[in-house]
Design a protein around this motif. Structure first.
Motif, PDB file in Angstrom:
ATOM      1  N   MET A  86       0.864  -1.098   0.066  1.00  0.00           N
ATOM      2  CA  MET A  86       0.144   0.242   0.054  1.00  0.00           C
ATOM      3  C   MET A  86       0.906   1.201   0.006  1.00  0.00           C
ATOM      4  SD  MET A  86      -3.174  -0.812   2.579  1.00  0.00           S
ATOM      5  CE  MET A  86      -4.162  -2.371   2.656  1.00  0.00           C
ATOM      6  N   ASN A  87       2.187   1.114  -0.111  1.00  0.00           N
ATOM      7  CA  ASN A  87       3.180   2.336  -0.251  1.00  0.00           C
ATOM      8  C   ASN A  87       3.520   2.526  -1.350  1.00  0.00           C
ATOM      9  OD1 ASN A  87       4.292   2.702   3.172  1.00  0.00           O
ATOM     10  ND2 ASN A  87       3.053   1.027   2.653  1.00  0.00           N
ATOM     11  N   ALA A  88       3.735   3.950  -1.648  1.00  0.00           N
ATOM     12  CA  ALA A  88       4.361   4.386  -2.891  1.00  0.00           C
ATOM     13  C   ALA A  88       5.765   3.713  -2.822  1.00  0.00           C
ATOM     14  CB  ALA A  88       4.415   5.957  -2.796  1.00  0.00           C
ATOM     15  N   ILE A  89       6.144   3.649  -4.064  1.00  0.00           N
ATOM     16  CA  ILE A  89       7.494   2.736  -4.470  1.00  0.00           C
ATOM     17  C   ILE A  89       8.640   3.672  -5.441  1.00  0.00           C
ATOM     18  CG2 ILE A  89       8.854   0.904  -5.470  1.00  0.00           C
ATOM     19  CD1 ILE A  89       6.814   0.123  -2.906  1.00  0.00           C
ATOM     20  N   ILE A  90       9.366   4.434  -4.633  1.00  0.00           N
ATOM     21  CA  ILE A  90      10.174   5.372  -5.252  1.00  0.00           C
ATOM     22  C   ILE A  90      11.321   4.632  -6.098  1.00  0.00           C
ATOM     23  CG2 ILE A  90      11.821   5.627  -3.309  1.00  0.00           C
ATOM     24  CD1 ILE A  90      11.793   8.508  -3.868  1.00  0.00           C
ATOM     25  N   GLU A  91      11.579   3.240  -5.577  1.00  0.00           N
ATOM     26  CA  GLU A  91      12.847   2.526  -6.255  1.00  0.00           C
ATOM     27  C   GLU A  91      12.328   2.126  -7.741  1.00  0.00           C
ATOM     28  OE1 GLU A  91      15.578  -1.423  -5.602  1.00  0.00           O
ATOM     29  OE2 GLU A  91      14.469  -0.721  -3.968  1.00  0.00           O
ATOM     30  N   VAL A  92      12.338   3.153  -8.592  1.00  0.00           N
ATOM     31  CA  VAL A  92      11.997   3.073  -9.927  1.00  0.00           C
ATOM     32  C   VAL A  92      13.014   3.752 -10.712  1.00  0.00           C
ATOM     33  CG1 VAL A  92       9.744   2.732  -9.619  1.00  0.00           C
ATOM     34  CG2 VAL A  92      10.367   4.968  -9.980  1.00  0.00           C
ATOM     35  N   ASP A  93      13.076   3.828 -12.161  1.00  0.00           N
ATOM     36  CA  ASP A  93      13.564   4.510 -13.054  1.00  0.00           C
ATOM     37  C   ASP A  93      12.512   4.946 -14.050  1.00  0.00           C
ATOM     38  OD1 ASP A  93      15.865   3.690 -11.828  1.00  0.00           O
ATOM     39  OD2 ASP A  93      17.022   3.442 -13.628  1.00  0.00           O
ATOM     40  N   GLN A  94      12.071   6.225 -14.191  1.00  0.00           N
ATOM     41  CA  GLN A  94      10.916   6.621 -14.766  1.00  0.00           C
ATOM     42  C   GLN A  94      11.360   8.161 -15.222  1.00  0.00           C
ATOM     43  OE1 GLN A  94       7.405   5.799 -12.366  1.00  0.00           O
ATOM     44  NE2 GLN A  94       7.363   3.871 -13.562  1.00  0.00           N
ATOM     45  N   ALA A  95      10.728   8.544 -16.292  1.00  0.00           N
ATOM     46  CA  ALA A  95      10.935   9.844 -16.893  1.00  0.00           C
ATOM     47  C   ALA A  95       9.558  10.404 -17.750  1.00  0.00           C
ATOM     48  CB  ALA A  95      12.121  10.319 -17.620  1.00  0.00           C
ATOM     49  N   ALA A  96       9.297  11.693 -17.695  1.00  0.00           N
ATOM     50  CA  ALA A  96       8.169  11.968 -18.287  1.00  0.00           C
ATOM     51  C   ALA A  96       8.493  13.443 -18.604  1.00  0.00           C
ATOM     52  CB  ALA A  96       6.958  11.874 -17.401  1.00  0.00           C
ATOM     53  N   ALA A  97       8.023  14.048 -19.745  1.00  0.00           N
ATOM     54  CA  ALA A  97       8.037  15.518 -20.338  1.00  0.00           C
ATOM     55  C   ALA A  97       6.879  15.903 -20.821  1.00  0.00           C
ATOM     56  CB  ALA A  97       9.260  15.499 -20.989  1.00  0.00           C
ATOM     57  N   LEU A  98       6.616  17.200 -20.729  1.00  0.00           N
ATOM     58  CA  LEU A  98       5.408  17.773 -21.319  1.00  0.00           C
ATOM     59  C   LEU A  98       5.998  18.906 -22.299  1.00  0.00           C
ATOM     60  CD1 LEU A  98       3.120  17.879 -18.211  1.00  0.00           C
ATOM     61  CD2 LEU A  98       2.989  16.386 -20.140  1.00  0.00           C
TER      62      LEU A  98
END
Length: 502
Positions: free
Chosen positions: A238-250
């Motif tokens: 139920m916890n947010a998981i920060i151990e990721v590799d992700q990117a986004a742009a607008l």
């Protein structure tokens, strides 16, 4: 005719880097550059559009430090922006940036803006575990302009009593919600499982999600070695998981500039409404722990500006670092608990992945795809920072506004929020007391280690405290309802200690 100064979003890009060897993994600025190129492609343009950027804004990066991240990103894109912006910390930041940039575009101060963010926490942790040195840069000439509220999210008094990290604070809101809803511990657990299972089902169908696995309610609520309790009542799933590799742009611009650039109108998405607000800044000063007057105010402003109602929203993405954030956002926006609409378009931070401060950029990028796929419909995105502290909301549609785009200055409604009464906080509490809310923290083996209690004295004043280091007390708080439990509070070794009545 649509006013030429009307702000629009014309492109969005996302990328997820999955378990690449740390020595070969892209660093955050290169991940953002890839996302920016995808956004230009999404706009029906090419790299020449990126070369024309006059503004580059980067969301605060947790994983890696750059001297000037916007400048480093611009260099990779062949751009020479006159504005290089870098934000402070906060999960509200991407939506807040869109709101701010839209106002700047409408005023004619910005022509073409790139908003971007990335995290590579997964790669850095793998590098640490394998003693691998990542060959990443830390440059960018000059210094960016810092934007956003720089205040820290907690006081020294809160930190001393264990209120410092999200996993220690958000459970306090969840337990208060349970009492507010009048649910038993078991019924509450079942409701949380059902809520989170719906989020994970959306992530399973999202190609950018970190965990593309639909989990059952029972799987999410059952405590196991891989789903240990962290802060009661939240197990790991139920916890947010920060151990990721992700990117986004607008990419954002005006209608007039988009026409001049030849960006097809089919790519345009309008920010029809927006709102930004803050609750009382520190957790110990909140009005209560089951509501957010700021979300209610920001949501009402965004919907009013858009000329729509919450029931008109085809898609929703409510900030979801922990279940309490989703529920409070839902309640404050006037969405019924049994509303059949999914409350996320990505899967949410526990299942899509919580890319630091930049998760909402992914939600907005996905929302753009939805608006183009369903012309004439609208969707709402919410973001929040710190501990249900600062909030940003946007309403998106492929349908243009009826007149000139005008944003209401958030200060006009923030003053009423700042004036809301709240319980006075007493530093050194003594006497008979009642539990207002609480949580029990656990170690990495899933064993209970500390009880945190926010309570009230007989005169209504609020205090922060810890329970005795007594396994029986901690187990009792997880086996029986602790809200409303009576006891005695007194200072001990510089901290308040709350001892529940037997």
């Amino acid at each position: 005719m649509i006013d030429d100064n009307t702000p629009i979003l014309i492109g969005a890009g996302q990328m997820t880097q999955r378990d690449v060897d740390p020595a070969d993994a892209l660093e955050p600025v290169d991940m953002m550059a890839d996302a920016a190129r995808l956004a230009a492609e999404d706009a029906g343009a090419d790299a020449r559009l990126l070369a024309r950027l006059d503004t580059v804004a980067v969301v605060n990066i947790i994983a890696w430090h750059y001297s000037n991240a916007p400048a480093a990103l611009a260099e990779r894109l062949g751009a020479q922006p006159t504005r290089q912006l870098y934000t402070t910390v906060g999960g509200n930041t991407p939506q807040w940036l869109v709101n701010e940039m839209a106002a700047e575009i409408a005023a004619g101060r910005v022509r073409i803006a790139l908003l971007a963010g990335a995290e590579a926490v997964r790669t850095l942790l793998r590098a640490q575990r394998t003693h691998t040195r990542v060959p990443w840069s830390n440059g960018g000439a000059g210094s960016p302009a810092m934007i956003g509220d720089p205040r820290q999210g907690t006081t020294e008094h809160e930190i001393n009593h264990g209120l410092q990290m999200p996993v220690q604070i958000y459970p306090l809101f969840e337990n208060a919600l349970r009492a507010h809803y009048g649910l038993s511990l078991a019924a509450h657990r079942d409701r949380l499982g059902a809520l989170c299972s719906r989020l994970s089902a959306v992530a399973a169908a999202n190609p950018y999600a970190w965990f593309r696995q639909a989990r059952s309610a029972a799987e999410i609520t059952t405590i196991t070695a891989t789903n240990r309790m962290i802060g009661f009542p939240y197990p790991k799933y139920m916890n947010a998981i920060i151990e990721v590799d992700q990117a986004a742009a607008l990419l954002m611009t005006s209608v007039g500039t988009a026409r001049a650039l030849g960006v097809p109108a089919s790519r345009w998405v309008y920010l029809r409404g927006c709102g930004d607000a803050q609750d009382h800044w520190y957790v110990s000063d909140r009005v209560d722990y089951h509501s957010s007057p700021a979300i209610r105010a920001a949501g009402a402003q965004a919907l009013d500006m858009a000329g729509v109602a919450i029931d008109d929203m085809t898609d929703l993405d409510l900030y979801s670092c922990f279940p309490c954030a989703v529920q409070i956002g839902r309640d404050m926006l006037g969405i019924a608990a049994d509303d059949p609409r999914p409350l996320t378009v990505t899967g949410g931070l526990p299942y899509h992945g919580g890319a630091g401060n930049n998760y909402v950029m992914h939600a907005i990028a996905t929302m753009l795809d939805r608006r183009r796929a369903h012309p004439g419909t609208a969707g709402l995105v919410s973001g929040l920072g710190w501990y249900l502290t600062k909030h940003a909301i946007g309403v998106y549609s492929s349908t243009p506004p009826n007149g000139p785009w005008r944003r209401c200055d958030p200060a006009t409604y923030q003053s009423a929020l700042d004036a809301m009464p709240h319980p006075a906080l007493v530093a050194d509490a003594v006497g008979a007391a009642t539990v207002e809310t609480y949580t029990v923290l656990h170690d990495r083996d899933g064993q209970p280690t500390k009880g945190i209690v926010i309570g009230r004295l007989a005169d209504g004043r609020r205090f922060l405290s810890n329970t005795p280091d007594d396994r029986a007390v901690l187990e009792s708080l997880m086996s029986y309802e602790g809200i409303g439990r009576r006891g005695i509070v007194s200072p001990r070794n510089g901290l308040n200690e709350f001892v529940p009545d037997a």
